[in-house]
Scaffold this motif. Structure first.
Motif, short mmCIF file in Angstrom:
data_model
loop_
_atom_site.label_atom_id
_atom_site.label_comp_id
_atom_site.label_asym_id
_atom_site.label_seq_id
_atom_site.Cartn_x
_atom_site.Cartn_y
_atom_site.Cartn_z
N LYS A 180 0.82 -1.21 0.00
CA LYS A 180 0.00 0.00 0.00
C LYS A 180 0.86 1.27 0.00
O LYS A 180 0.48 2.28 -0.58
N THR A 181 2.00 1.22 0.67
CA THR A 181 2.82 2.43 0.77
C THR A 181 3.19 2.95 -0.62
O THR A 181 2.92 4.11 -0.95
N ALA A 184 5.65 5.73 10.68
CA ALA A 184 6.01 7.02 10.07
C ALA A 184 7.45 6.97 9.57
O ALA A 184 7.76 7.43 8.46
N MET A 185 8.33 6.36 10.35
CA MET A 185 9.72 6.27 9.94
C MET A 185 9.88 5.39 8.71
O MET A 185 10.66 5.69 7.80
N GLN A 186 9.13 4.28 8.69
CA GLN A 186 9.23 3.39 7.53
C GLN A 186 8.73 4.04 6.26
O GLN A 186 9.33 3.89 5.19
N GLN A 235 14.92 14.42 -6.01
CA GLN A 235 15.08 15.53 -5.06
C GLN A 235 13.77 15.99 -4.44
O GLN A 235 13.51 17.19 -4.38
N VAL A 236 12.96 15.08 -4.01
CA VAL A 236 11.78 15.47 -3.25
C VAL A 236 12.13 15.29 -1.77
O VAL A 236 12.77 14.32 -1.39
N SER A 237 11.73 16.26 -0.94
CA SER A 237 12.15 16.19 0.47
C SER A 237 10.98 15.81 1.38
O SER A 237 9.82 16.09 1.07
N SER A 238 11.31 15.18 2.50
CA SER A 238 10.27 14.79 3.44
C SER A 238 10.75 14.96 4.87
O SER A 238 11.95 14.92 5.14
N ILE A 239 9.79 15.17 5.76
CA ILE A 239 10.10 15.28 7.20
C ILE A 239 9.20 14.32 7.96
O ILE A 239 7.99 14.39 7.82
N PRO A 240 9.77 13.45 8.77
CA PRO A 240 8.93 12.64 9.64
C PRO A 240 8.72 13.36 10.97
O PRO A 240 9.64 13.92 11.55
N ILE A 241 7.48 13.37 11.44
CA ILE A 241 7.14 14.04 12.70
C ILE A 241 6.45 13.03 13.60
O ILE A 241 5.33 12.61 13.31
N SER A 276 2.46 -6.01 15.20
CA SER A 276 1.86 -6.83 14.14
C SER A 276 1.44 -6.02 12.94
O SER A 276 1.22 -6.55 11.87
N ARG A 277 1.33 -4.72 13.07
CA ARG A 277 0.84 -3.94 11.94
C ARG A 277 1.95 -3.08 11.36
O ARG A 277 2.66 -2.41 12.07
N GLY A 278 2.03 -3.13 10.09
CA GLY A 278 2.87 -2.14 9.40
C GLY A 278 4.37 -2.35 9.53
O GLY A 278 5.10 -1.91 8.66
#
Ligand code: ADP
Ligand code: MG
Length: 398
Positions: A51-52, A83-85, A98-104, A303-305
Motif C-alpha cells: 500500500k505504501t 512514520a519512519m518506515q 530531489q523530493v524532500s520529506s520530514i517525519p514528525i 503486528s501492523r505495518g
C-alpha cells in the motif's frame, strides 16, 4: 502490467529499478491510475500488499512534475515506527528526483522535538506524521498548509483504534478544502466509513479480498496447556535454523516475562514494548533487521505495518482476540511472495477464538500433535468448549 504503463518520471523509474520493484502489486495496479487522475480514494487491502508505494509513487510523480517549493503532501500514520518506515520509502523512491520529506513523531527527547520544529520551519514537500505529535507542532504555527494538495491516511483503522479520531478531524480543519484525500486501511469497519464520508469527496473505492493470509505462509497450530508452551518453544527451536523470528503475546507483561522464561531454556530473545524509550525501540528494530537480534517478542503493536524482510517464523504464543489481528501477525512473515511459517499455540480457553480465525480465513489449520515428551495436550473441540468468561455487573453500578 508493468511500472512503464504509468509513464512515471525517469528518476522515479530509476529508483524503482534500484529498489528491485519490477512489477506493481494488485493494489498498486488499481490505486496508482486513480491517484494520478486526482480522484479521492478509499483503498482496502491487507498488510503486506504494497500500500505504501501505491500512494507514494503517484504522489512523488506529481510532485516531480510540478514546481515544488511548498508543502505538497501530508501523510498521517498511527505509529512512529510506521512514520519512519514510510519516510524511508519516500527517501528511497525520491533518490533521483530531489523530493524532500520530514517525519514528525512523538516519543523522542527535547532534541528530537527541536529538530522536527526546525525541519518544519525549513519546509519540505512531504510531511509524514503521527496525529498526536503533529497537533503539538501545529501550535508552533510554522506549518504552512495553504498549497497542500494531498492528504493520505495510512492504516486508518489502526489510527481510529488508537483514539486519533478527534486529532485527525482537527488536523484536517487546518487543510485546504480543495485537496486530494486518500484513505488506506487493512479493514473497513463502520467507523472508517463514517470518517470517509466526512473527509473524502466522491471517492473511488478499491478493495482487495480481505483477510486472506498470503499463500506463502505455512500455518500450523498446537493444542497446549499453558505450562507446556515454553517447553514446546524449546522443541520447536531445537535442531532448526530460523534466522529471524517474532513471538507475539497478548500483553506487555507477558512479553516481558517471556523474555526471561526463554532465557532459562537457553533461547536469546529481546522484547519490544511500549515501556522502551524511542531510542531503544529504534535500536532494537535495527538489531532485528540486521539479525543481531534473531528472536523478537512483542504485542500486537508489532503486528501492523512493521516491515522487516525475511522473517521466517511467527509464533503466536496465545491466540489474538481479534481474528484480523491473526492475519496481521502472521503477515509479518512471507512478505512479498517469500515463504514463512506461522505457528499458533492454542490453550483450552482460546479454542473458540481460534475457531473464529479459521472462520475468517475460511480454512481449518491442522493441529500438530505435541511431542510425546511434553505429555497430553487438550483436545480441540471449539464447539463444546465453554465460552470465554465474561465479566457481568450484577447489581447497581455507581
Ligand atoms: P502494506 O502497507 O500493504 O502493509 P508495504 O507497503 O509495507 O505493505 O509493502 C510490503 C513489502 O513489499 C515492502 O517490503 C515493500 O518494499 C515490498 N513491495 C511493495 N510493492 C512492491 C513491488 N511492486 N515489488 C516488490 N516489492 C514490493
Ligand atoms: Mg502499510
Amino acid at each position: 502490467m508493468t511500472f512503464d504503463d504509468f509513464y512515471f518520471d525517469y528518476g522515479l523509474m530509476d529508483a524503482l529499478d534500484a529498489m528491485g520493484f519490477n512489477k506493481p502489486t494488485p493494489i498498486q495496479e488499481m490505486a496508482i491510475p486513480v491517484i494520478l487522475e486526482h480522484k479521492d480514494l478509499i483503498a482496502c487491502a491487507q498488510t503486506g500488499t504494497g500500500k505504501t508505494a501505491a500512494y507514494v509513487l503517484p504522489i512523488l510523480n506529481k510532485i516531480a512534475e510540478s514546481d515544488h517549493s511548498h508543502l505538497n503532501t501530508l501523510i498521517l500514520a498511527p505509529t512512529r515506527e510506521l512514520a519512519m518506515q514510510i519516510d524511508q520509502q519516500v527517501q528511497g523512491f525520491s533518490y533521483y528526483i530531489q523530493v524532500s520529506s520530514i517525519p514528525i513523531y512523538g516519543g523522542g527527547d527535547g532534541a528530537t522535538w527541536e529538530q522536527q520544529k526546525k525541519a518544519l520551519k525549513h519546509g519540505a514537500d512531504i510531511i509524514i506524521a503521527t496525529p498526536g505529535r503533529l497537533i503539538s507542532q501545529l501550535a508552533s504555527g510554522d506549518i504552512n498548509f495553504t498549497k497542500l494538495e494531498h492528504l493520505v491516511l495510512d492504516e486508518a483503522d489502526r489510527m481510529l483504534d488508537m483514539g486519533f479520531y478527534d486529532d485527525i478531524v482537527k488536523i484536517i480543519s487546518y487543510l485546504p478544502k480543495d485537496r486530494q484525500t486518500l484513505l488506506f486501511s487493512a479493514t473497513m469497519p463502520p467507523k472508517i466509513r463514517t470518517l470517509a464520508s466526512k473527509i473524502l469527496y466522491k471517492p473511488e473505492e478499491i478493495s482487495i479480498s480481505i483477510s486472506k493470509p498470503a499463500a506463502g505462509i505455512d500455518q500450523q497450530a498446537y493444542m497446549t496447556y499453558d505450562n507446556q508452551k515454553i517447553p514446546l518453544l524449546g522443541e520447536i527451536f531445537k535442531g532448526t535454523s530460523y534466522q529471524s523470528v517474532i513471538i507475539f503475546a497478548g500483553t506487555k507483561d507477558k512479553v516481558k516475562s517471556l523474555q526471561f522464561e526463554l532465557k532459562k531454556i537457553g533461547l536469546k530473545a529481546k522484547s519490544f514494548h511500549s515501556d522502551l524509550e524511542q531510542k531503544e525501540r529504534e535500536e532494537l528494530m535495527n538489531d532485528f533487521r540486521s539479525r543481531k537480534v534473531q528472536v523478537l517478542i512483542g504485542t500486537d503493536i508489532l503486528s501492523r505495518g512493521i516491515d522487516v524482510d525475511g522473517i521466517d517464523l511467527v509464533v503466536n504464543y496465545d491466540v489474538p482476540p481479534d481474528p484480523e489481528d491473526y492475519v496481521h501477525r502472521i503477515g509479518r512473515t512471507a512478505r512479498a511472495e517469500t515463504k514463512g511459517t506461522a505457528i499458533t499455540f492454542i490453550n483450552e480457553k482460546d479454542q473458540r477464538r481460534f475457531h473464529a480465525i479459521e472462520g475468517l480465513i475460511e480454512r481449518e489449520i491442522p493441529k500438530t500433535p505435541l511431542p510425546a515428551s511434553l505429555g497430553a495436550a487438550p483436545i480441540y473441540s471449539p464447539r463444546t468448549s465453554k465460552p470465554e468468561h465474561k465479566r457481568t455487573f450484577k447489581g447497581k453500578r455507581k
